[in-house]
Write a protein that holds these residues in place. Structure first.
Motif, short mmCIF file in Angstrom:
data_model
loop_
_atom_site.label_atom_id
_atom_site.label_comp_id
_atom_site.label_asym_id
_atom_site.label_seq_id
_atom_site.Cartn_x
_atom_site.Cartn_y
_atom_site.Cartn_z
N PHE A 199 0.79 -1.26 0.22
CA PHE A 199 0.29 0.06 -0.24
C PHE A 199 0.74 1.39 -0.14
N ASP A 200 0.68 2.36 -0.86
CA ASP A 200 1.01 3.03 -0.80
C ASP A 200 1.57 4.74 0.62
N LEU A 201 0.78 4.22 1.44
CA LEU A 201 0.87 5.02 2.44
C LEU A 201 2.17 4.46 3.29
N CYS A 272 -2.62 9.76 6.19
CA CYS A 272 -3.38 9.74 4.68
C CYS A 272 -3.78 8.28 4.40
N GLY A 273 -4.68 8.89 3.28
CA GLY A 273 -5.51 7.74 3.12
C GLY A 273 -7.03 7.66 3.20
N GLU A 274 -7.25 8.58 3.74
CA GLU A 274 -9.35 8.70 4.26
C GLU A 274 -9.49 9.87 4.68
N LYS A 275 -10.34 9.90 5.16
CA LYS A 275 -11.53 11.12 5.79
C LYS A 275 -10.72 11.15 7.48
N LEU A 276 -10.06 12.41 7.40
CA LEU A 276 -9.49 12.03 9.29
C LEU A 276 -10.77 12.77 9.38
N VAL A 294 -0.93 16.03 11.61
CA VAL A 294 -1.26 16.66 10.22
C VAL A 294 -1.64 16.21 8.74
N ASN A 295 -2.82 16.05 8.33
CA ASN A 295 -4.14 15.73 7.98
C ASN A 295 -3.14 15.59 5.82
N THR A 296 -2.90 14.53 5.83
CA THR A 296 -2.42 14.76 4.43
C THR A 296 -3.41 14.05 3.56
N TYR A 297 -3.64 14.05 2.43
CA TYR A 297 -4.29 14.20 1.32
C TYR A 297 -3.63 13.52 -0.05
N GLY A 298 -3.87 12.48 -1.06
CA GLY A 298 -3.65 12.42 -2.02
C GLY A 298 -3.84 10.54 -2.07
N PRO A 299 -3.80 10.18 -3.24
CA PRO A 299 -4.14 8.78 -4.39
C PRO A 299 -1.91 8.26 -4.63
N THR A 300 -2.66 6.88 -4.82
CA THR A 300 -1.66 6.42 -5.37
C THR A 300 -0.63 7.03 -6.52
N GLU A 301 -1.68 7.37 -6.88
CA GLU A 301 -1.70 8.03 -8.50
C GLU A 301 -0.54 9.01 -8.65
N GLY A 379 -11.13 11.98 -9.72
CA GLY A 379 -12.94 10.67 -9.15
C GLY A 379 -13.17 11.65 -7.36
N ASP A 380 -12.00 12.44 -6.86
CA ASP A 380 -12.55 12.41 -6.31
C ASP A 380 -13.38 14.12 -5.97
N LYS A 381 -14.40 14.26 -5.43
CA LYS A 381 -15.31 15.60 -5.01
C LYS A 381 -14.13 16.63 -3.86
N TYR A 390 -11.05 21.23 0.49
CA TYR A 390 -11.21 19.94 1.11
C TYR A 390 -11.84 18.47 0.37
N CYS A 391 -11.67 17.74 0.68
CA CYS A 391 -12.40 16.79 0.05
C CYS A 391 -13.45 15.92 0.31
N THR A 392 -14.42 16.13 -0.13
CA THR A 392 -16.02 15.57 -0.11
C THR A 392 -17.10 14.41 -0.38
N GLY A 393 -15.92 13.68 -0.60
CA GLY A 393 -15.98 11.96 -1.31
C GLY A 393 -16.13 12.14 -2.77
N ARG A 394 -16.92 10.93 -3.17
CA ARG A 394 -15.91 10.54 -4.09
C ARG A 394 -17.42 10.47 -5.27
N MET A 395 -16.53 10.08 -6.77
CA MET A 395 -17.71 10.25 -7.71
C MET A 395 -17.76 9.65 -8.49
N GLY A 397 -16.93 4.83 -8.30
CA GLY A 397 -17.82 3.79 -7.34
C GLY A 397 -16.52 3.52 -6.55
N GLN A 398 -16.07 4.24 -6.07
CA GLN A 398 -14.23 3.47 -4.95
C GLN A 398 -15.26 3.84 -3.71
N ILE A 399 -14.54 3.01 -2.85
CA ILE A 399 -14.64 3.23 -1.47
C ILE A 399 -13.65 3.48 -0.10
N LYS A 400 -13.54 3.70 0.66
CA LYS A 400 -12.50 3.44 1.90
C LYS A 400 -13.09 2.75 2.91
N LEU A 401 -12.83 1.80 3.10
CA LEU A 401 -12.83 0.64 4.45
C LEU A 401 -11.91 0.32 5.03
P1 AMP Z 1 -5.09 5.84 -2.17
O1 AMP Z 1 -4.66 5.40 -3.84
O2 AMP Z 1 -4.95 4.55 -1.49
O3 AMP Z 1 -4.46 6.54 -1.38
O4 AMP Z 1 -6.29 6.35 -1.75
C1 AMP Z 1 -6.97 7.88 -2.76
C2 AMP Z 1 -7.99 8.22 -1.47
O5 AMP Z 1 -8.22 8.06 -0.69
C3 AMP Z 1 -7.43 9.59 -2.78
O6 AMP Z 1 -8.89 9.74 -4.17
C4 AMP Z 1 -9.26 10.02 -1.85
O7 AMP Z 1 -10.41 9.57 -2.03
C5 AMP Z 1 -9.11 9.07 -0.38
N1 AMP Z 1 -8.08 9.88 0.63
C6 AMP Z 1 -6.94 10.21 1.02
N2 AMP Z 1 -6.56 10.99 1.82
C7 AMP Z 1 -7.37 11.94 2.34
C8 AMP Z 1 -7.50 12.43 3.09
N3 AMP Z 1 -7.03 13.20 3.73
N4 AMP Z 1 -8.92 13.03 3.19
C9 AMP Z 1 -10.02 12.27 2.65
N5 AMP Z 1 -9.47 11.32 1.88
C10 AMP Z 1 -8.51 10.68 1.31
#
Ligand code: AMP
Length: 498
Positions: A199-201, A272-276, A294-301, A379-381, A390-395, A397-401
Motif C-alpha cells: 500500500f502506498d501509505l 493519509c489515505g482517508e478522511k480524518l 497533520v492531515n495529508t491527502y493524495g492518491p497512489t496515482e 475522481g474525488d469531489k 477540502y475533499c468531500t467524497g467520491r464521484m 464506485g471507489q470507497i475506503k473501508l
Molecule cells: P489510496 O490510493 O489508497 O491512497 O487512496 C486515495 C484516495 O483516498 C483518495 O483519492 C481519496 O479518495 C482518499 N483520501 C486520501 N487521503 C484523504 C484525506 N486526507 N481525506 C479524505 N480522503 C482521502
C-alpha cells in the motif's frame, strides 16, 4: 545538489551506517547492512536475471523486503511489492501482468511457471561476494515501483511511480516531518510503519525515514491483532513519528491506555489515505497534547500525498469537514466542476501496460508558468474556500473501508465470475458518514440463500480478492431491481426498496 532518493539513502549509509534502518519484531537491519546486502543482491540480479522487467517482491514486513526493493532499483529494475494478504489468484494475475519470470519472496511462496528466489536464497546471495554484472540504478523517469490497487473491472491496476516522482515526494515529506520535530528527534526520528508495503501509505514512512536517517519500526499483521503486545512493542521502540490511516489510530484509541504515557516520545502524527474525522483528531490531541497532527491527502496515482494541513483546535471547532489543506511545492490542485485534479511532479507515469485506463485519467497540461506537467483526475469531489482545499467524497464506485481502497466494481465482477451467480451488486453500509461494512446483493437461482450459501460465496470470493474486500453480508434476491433503461437500480437497493 543531487536530490535523488537513492543518493540521499547512500549518504545515510556512508555517514550513519551503524544506525538501525529497519526493525520488524525480532529482526533488524542497520544502514550498513542494508547498503551491503542490497548491493550484492543488485549485482546478482544483473548477472542472473536477463529480464529487465520489474520484479515482484512478495512478503510482509521482514527487513529483507527493503533489501529487495533497494536491490531491484540499484540493478535498474522497478519493484512491485505484494503482501501476503493477497490471495494466490490475485498474486498470479499481478505476476503475469508484470511479466518478469523471476520473483523475490521473503515469505514462503511458490508460483507455477515462475522462478521464485526464496528467503534463504536471498540471505545467501546477500552474504556472499557480488557477481560481475554492472548495476545502473533507476533514475529520472525510470519506474521505481509499481503498486497495484483495486480496479473496477475485477483485475487490479498497477500504478507506475518514477524515480523522479518518489524523489520529489520524499524531498517534501522530509521537510514536512523535519519542520515539526524537535531538534533531538529530527536528528534521529523513529517512524512507525502500519501499512503493508503493497500500500502506498507505507512509502510515506519508509522513504521519509530512510531519507532522514531514521529507524523504521514495522508493526506486523500478527502484532496488529494483539493490542497489548503491539502497544508494548511500540513503547519499547520509542516511536516519535506515527504514519497510519485514521482508521488504525481509531482502533488504537479504542484502548484507553493509548496515550502519551504509553508513547512519551511521540511528536508527530501523519495521516493519509482517508478522511480524518474531527472526533478522531480531537480525541488524539487530548491523548497526545504535545504531538502535532497533520492531515495529508493524495492518491497512489500521485505518490502517496500531495496536500497537508496542520490540524488546529480552530479547525476542529469550525463547521464542516477538516481541510486537506495546501498542495506541496511542485503540485497544483484544481477543482474542475467538482472534481479534484492534481497537476505536478509527483503524478505517476500511468497504469502499467494499460494505456487505455491511463488515458482515461492521466493527461498533460501547462502549469501556472506555462510548463507542461502531468495531471491526474482523481475522481474525488472537493472545493477550495480561498484558504484551504477540502475533499468531500467520491464521484464513482471507489470507497475506503477501514482505510483500504476498494472499487465496488472489483468485488461485483469477481462475484459475477462465480458460476452460481447471475447478477451482483455491492453496497457500502454507513454508520454516520463512515463506511462500516459492505453488503452484497446477489441473484443466484440455484442457491437457497441459506447462511451456509452465504458462507460458500464468501469463501469462493476469498480465493479471488483480499479478505478486507469480501462483503460481511450476502443477501440473496430472486430478482434484482432495475431502472427503466435496464440498469441495476442501486438507489432502490440503497433505500431498501426490494
Ligand atoms: P489510496 O490510493 O489508497 O491512497 O487512496 C486515495 C484516495 O483516498 C483518495 O483519492 C481519496 O479518495 C482518499 N483520501 C486520501 N487521503 C484523504 C484525506 N486526507 N481525506 C479524505 N480522503 C482521502
Amino acid at each position: 545538489m543531487n536530490n535523488s532518493i537513492l543518493t540521499i539513502i547512500e549518504n545515510v549509509i556512508k555517514n550513519n551506517g551503524e544506525i538501525v534502518a529497519i526493525k520488524s519484531g525480532p529482526h533488524s537491519l542497520t544502514y550498513r547492512q542494508l547498503g551491503e546486502q542490497s548491493d550484492r543482491l543488485a549485482q546478482w540480479l544483473c548477472s542472473n536475471v536477463e529480464d529487465n522487467e520489474p520484479v515482484m517482491v512478495y512478503g510482509h514486513k521482514n527487513p529483507q523486503m527493503i533489501v529487495c526493493f533497494m536491490a531491484c532499483v540499484k540493478s535498474g529494475r522497478a519493484y512491485c511489492p505484494v503482501d501476503i494478504s493477497m490471495p494466490a489468484d490475485r498474486v498470479k494475475d499481478i505476476a503475469e501482468a508484470i511479466g518478469n519470470k523471476t520473483i523475490l519472496a521473503t515469505e514462503n511462496f511458490e508460483l507455477n511457471g515462475f522462478r521464485v528466489i526464496g528467503k534463504n536464497d536471498i540471505s545467501r546471495i546477500c552474504d556472499q561476494a557480488a557477481g560481475s554484472g554492472t548495476a545502473f540504478p533507476v533514475s529520472g523517469n525510470d519506474t521505481f515501483y509499481i503498486i497495484f490497487t483495486s480496479g473496477s473491472t475485477g483485475k487490479p491496476k498497477g500504478v507506475e511511480i518514477s524515480e523522479s516522482n518518489l524523489s520529489k515526494f520524499a524531498e517534501w515529506s522530509v521537510n514536512l516531518a523535519g519542520a515539526r520535530l524537535t531538534d533531538e528527534k529530527r536528528n534521529h526520528p523513529i517512524f512507525m510503519n502500519q501499512a503493508p508495503f503493497s500500500f502506498d501509505l507505507s512509502v510515506m514512512d519508509l522513504y521519509t525515514s530512510l531519507a532522514m536517517g531514521g529507524t523504521l519500526v514495522c508493526v506486523d499483521k500478527a502484532q496488529q491483532q494483539n493490542t497489548a503486545e503491539m502497544f508494548e512493542y511500540m513503547r519499547n521502540s520509542s516511536i516519535t513519528c506515527w504514519v497510519s490511516t485514521p482508521s488504525f489510530a481509531e482502533m488504537c484509541m479504542a484502548d484507553h491506555s493509548f496515550d502519551s504515557s504509553l508513547l512519551p516520545e511521540m511528536e508527530l502524527f501523519l495521516f493519509c489515505g482517508e478522511k480524518l474525522g474531527k472526533e478522531t483528531a480531537e480525541k488524539l490531541s487530548e491523548r497526545f497534547p504535545q504531538a502535532k497532527i497533520v492531515n495529508t491527502y493524495g492518491p497512489t496515482e500521485s505518490t502517496v500525498a500531495v496536500t497537508f494541513a496542520d490540524v488546529t483546535p480552530e479547525m476542529i471547532k469550525k463547521e464542516g469537514p477538516l481541510p486537506i489543506g495546501q498542495p506541496k511545492p511542485g503540485t497544483q490542485l484544481v477543482i474542475e466542476g467538482e472534481e479534484i485534479v492534481i497537476i505536478g511532479d509527483t503524478v505517476a507515469k500511468g497504469y502499467y501496460k494499460n494505456p487505455e485506463k491511463t488515458e482515461q485519467v492521466f493527461f498533460q497540461t501547462p502549469d501556472k508558468d506555462g510548463k507542461m506537467q502531468k495531471a491526474y483526475r482523481t475522481g474525488d469531489k472537493g472545493f477550495y474556500d480561498g484558504k484551504n482545499f477540502y475533499c468531500t467524497g467520491r464521484m464513482d464506485g471507489q470507497i475506503k473501508l477501514h482505510g483500504y481502497r476498494i472499487e465496488l466494481g472489483d468485488i461485483e465482477n469477481n462475484l459475477m465470475n462465480i458460476s452460481l451467480i447471475e447478477q451482483a451488486a455491492v453496497l457500502p453500509k454507513y454508520d454516520g458518514d463512515k463506511i462500516k461494512s459492505l453488503v452484497a446483493y446477489v441473484k443466484a437461482p440455484s442457491m437457497e440463500g441459506s447462511f451456509s450459501d452465504g458462507k460458500k460465496i464468501k469463501s469462493l470470493l476469498k480465493e479471488k480478492i483480499p479478505a478486507y474486500m469480501v462483503p460481511k453480508n450476502i443477501k440473496f434476491l430472486d430478482k434484482m431491481p432495475m431502472t427503466a433503461n435496464g440498469k441495476l437500480d442501486r438507489k432502490k437497493l440503497e433505500a431498501g426498496l426490494i
